[in-house]
Design a protein around this motif. Structure first.
Motif, mmCIF file in Angstrom:
data_model
loop_
_atom_site.group_PDB
_atom_site.id
_atom_site.type_symbol
_atom_site.label_atom_id
_atom_site.label_comp_id
_atom_site.label_asym_id
_atom_site.label_seq_id
_atom_site.Cartn_x
_atom_site.Cartn_y
_atom_site.Cartn_z
ATOM 1 N N ARG A 144 0.828 -1.217 0.000
ATOM 2 C CA ARG A 144 0.000 0.000 0.000
ATOM 3 C C ARG A 144 0.859 1.264 0.000
ATOM 4 O O ARG A 144 0.500 2.264 -0.606
ATOM 5 C CB ARG A 144 -0.896 0.031 1.240
ATOM 6 N N ARG A 145 1.958 1.218 0.756
ATOM 7 C CA ARG A 145 2.852 2.392 0.793
ATOM 8 C C ARG A 145 4.290 1.917 0.759
ATOM 9 O O ARG A 145 4.741 1.241 1.682
ATOM 10 C CB ARG A 145 2.595 3.223 2.066
ATOM 11 N N ARG A 146 4.967 2.253 -0.307
ATOM 12 C CA ARG A 146 6.340 1.755 -0.483
ATOM 13 C C ARG A 146 7.238 2.345 0.599
ATOM 14 O O ARG A 146 7.268 3.562 0.810
ATOM 15 C CB ARG A 146 6.834 2.168 -1.869
ATOM 16 N N ASP B 130 11.970 5.250 7.311
ATOM 17 C CA ASP B 130 10.790 4.591 7.886
ATOM 18 C C ASP B 130 11.209 3.538 8.906
ATOM 19 O O ASP B 130 12.260 2.897 8.751
ATOM 20 C CB ASP B 130 9.991 3.866 6.794
ATOM 21 N N GLU C 117 3.107 3.590 10.391
ATOM 22 C CA GLU C 117 2.453 4.813 9.929
ATOM 23 C C GLU C 117 2.322 5.806 11.075
ATOM 24 O O GLU C 117 2.655 6.974 10.946
ATOM 25 C CB GLU C 117 1.071 4.452 9.379
#
Lengths: 105, 521
Positions: free
Chosen positions: B421-423, B428, B480
């Protein structure tokens, strides 16, 4: 919970929700919601001590007072302590949707 | 890589019902991995709780956590089977659950004892209408074999396989749908209808022998023992059903192996029916059942099918090549034969399929999808997490350990979003598969800095050294938000680069040669 809610819950019968499955696995007694917050692994509830016994008593016919009596008899604890334990567990179960008020007869 | 000693340990646990002595040189973690691989986590933890061996103290808690996850997963899967059955029933299509879901609810103490990669339903009639019913309910087709089609649950929790036949080459072992329905039982759990114990045993035997070449995980071999021990089997009826289905040989072969592998108590009349070639095949191998019949052993599928079908080999060839319909749904014989020729060519060129292994989540379809990465084990706990990540916008996880403080404190809850969904980007905090298991560490080398195809690097903020290089596919998700600090961004690109430099510098201090190898991912 407020003193008023506490009094109401002790006078009322609660039933186990059909959306929750209880399983004794080894030394653990776990409640698993079958629907709802599906991805939240933390919503599994692990019952310990007198909690599995209380869970079994939530048959939709016995009032909180009757269940507290049963706890006192089985675990030989003081009644105020038994009532506190019952209300505390019911608060958790109610929040999770695992115990629902039984319709009044 | 699971040590063979560890497999032997869990096999002895299943066969003798008690924990054997821990072999010298075998670490408890090895036992844990073997139990995972063979689908025996729940059984192992029950034995440890019962016998309390001192060596197991370090693995009790992770085992118990995995057992809870297995329970959640199994209940969800059985629920999926029940919902799918109800969908078919609403269209007037009679169907029965098969294998794992039925066994989990009937012959095991608790559903967690019987892990499964998917749930299987047998449509007793109108298979194409069943496919339509599932599609219209939002199920998406993910795989297709000659005997079953696999669909993903719209709620995202799992895979349901709708079978037109128990095994590949439909019609080779004809099962009477009317009889199956008449003999059905009422279920007491989520499944309202179940096949009879005799039908279930016959289906398991066909699946083990014909579909998987007598190579299964140990929990799948345990199914036979549990069924024979905990259900009342009408032996005469079973023999009669097997004869009618022309399946005496697969039944006898599977039971012979179950007896050798997990000490299944096989009634004498069920031992008959093995062709001579099959007896010759089994005899030497029964002495080393773990090596020959437990996953990840390589099945000798072609030879086994030929031996099982001695006297019916033309039928085997015909049923294998000429499918009930073409992929376009054309049921005309000419079209099916034309398709058969092209399929025969493809099969001849195809490399050997990976060995079946329940614990890795490989489907049972005749033509299984290729594994994500060769040699990579996907334990059930991770598989559950993958399911959740694929199905939900975010997944909540509790942090354990202090290696990422102050960015993440022990006990804090984080919301993870899947890498699909989110690379993930440098900076991160990512959930990555390391040799020791899943870790929440910071990505210090990766997109957008690393070139395509390069290995990525992670490091704990409080760690001294970089983690070993990993492939992009090993990064499952990134953090996230931190639940109690929603305004704080867990991504810190600068901190990541400083951490990378510190890790490299530390390595240089320890040994230049190694450090140079690590700088170039």
């Amino acid at each position: 919970v407020s003193p008023r809610t506490r009094r109401r819950w002790l006078g009322q019968a609660f039933a186990r929700s059909e959306r929750v499955v209880a399983r004794k696995i080894g030394e653990e007694f776990v409640l698993v919601p079958l629907a709802g917050r599906g991805a939240d692994i933390d919503s599994i509830l692990n019952l310990r001590g007198a909690a599995p016994f209380i869970w079994e008593q939530l048959d939709g016919t016995r009032t909180g007072e009757a269940i507290v009596d049963a706890i006192v008899e089985r675990y030989e604890v003081e009644r105020p302590q038994a009532a506190a334990d019952y209300v505390e567990l019911l608060e958790t179960l109610h929040h999770l949707g695992a115990a629902v008020p039984a319709p009044r007869r | 890589m699971v040590p063979s000693k560890a497999r032997g340990f869990v096999r002895d646990l299943v066969a003798f019902g008690a924990l054997p002595a821990l072999p010298e040189g075998l670490a408890p973690a090895g036992v844990f991995e073997a139990a995972r691989e063979q689908g025996l986590v729940s059984l192992l933890v029950a034995a440890i709780e019962r016998e309390r061996p001192p060596w197991a103290a370090s693995i009790v808690e992770p085992l118990a956590a995995e057992r809870r996850a297995l329970l959640v997963r199994a209940l969800g899967q059985i629920g999926l089977a029940a919902r799918s059955l109800a969908l078919l029933e609403a269209r007037g299509i009679r169907a029965l659950p098969l294998k794992g879901a039925v066994l989990a609810e009937t012959v095991y103490d608790v559903e967690a004892d019987r892990p499964m990669s998917d749930v299987d339903l047998l449509a007793l009639e109108r298979f194409p209408d069943g496919v339509v019913a599932l599609r219209e309910a939002g199920f998406t087709e993910v795989d297709r074999g000659d005997h079953a089609w696999a669909f993903r649950d719209p709620a995202g929790h799992g895979i349901v396989e709708l079978h037109r036949s128990v095994v590949s080459a439909p019609g080779l072992f004809p099962l009477d749908p009317e009889g199956l329905w008449t003999r059905r039982r009422v279920g007491r759990g989520q499944l309202r209808v179940l096949p009879s114990a005799e039908d279930l045993l016959l289906q398991l035997a066909l699946h083990a022998a014909f579909q998987h070449g007598l190579v299964l995980s140990l929990v799948q071999w345990l199914d036979f023992r549990r069924l024979l021990e905990r259900e009342t089997i009408d032996v005469e009826r079973l023999v009669s059903l097997a004869t009618a289905a022309r399946a005496r040989a697969p039944l006898a072969a599977a039971l012979a192996v179950a007896e050798a592998t997990v000490a299944a108590p096989v009634p004498a009349p069920l031992r008959d029916g093995l062709p001579r070639g099959m007896r010759r095949f089994l005899e030497p191998r029964r002495a080393t059942p773990l090596v020959c019949f437990a996953a990840p052993a390589e099945p000798e599928l072609v030879r086994l099918r030929l031996e099982l079908l001695a006297g019916r080999r033309m039928a085997l060839l015909w049923r294998t090549l000429v499918l009930p319909e073409t992929p376009e749904g054309d049921e005309r014989l000419a079209s099916r034969v034309r398709f058969a020729f092209s399929r025969a060519l493809r099969l001849a060129r195809r490399p050997r399929p990976p060995s079946p292994n329940a614990a890795t989540g490989v489907h049972d379809l005749g033509e299984p999808p290729a594994p994500a990465a060769e040699g990579v084990e996907v334990p059930f706990g991770e598989e559950l997490l993958r399911d959740c990540l694929a199905s939900f916008p975010h997944v909540r996880l509790t942090v354990t350990g202090r290696c990422m403080e102050p960015a993440l404190a022990h006990g804090e809850r984080v919301h993870l979003v899947s890498a699909a969904r989110r690379r993930p980007r440098v900076g991160d905090v990512v959930l990555a598969r390391q040799k020791e298991g899943l870790r929440l560490h910071r990505l210090v080398w990766g997109p957008p800095l690393a070139w395509p195809g390069a290995r990525w690097r992670t490091k704990a903020d409080r760690g001294l050294l970089l983690d070993p290089p990993l492939a992009a596919a090993d990064v499952l998700a990134s953090v996230e938000t931190v639940e109690d600090r929603p305004r704080e961004r867990p991504r810190h690109a600068v901190r990541a680069l400083v951490s990378l430099v510190a890790g490299v510098a530390a390595r240089l201090r320890l040994g230049g040669a190694v450090a140079r190898a690590e700088i170039l991912p």
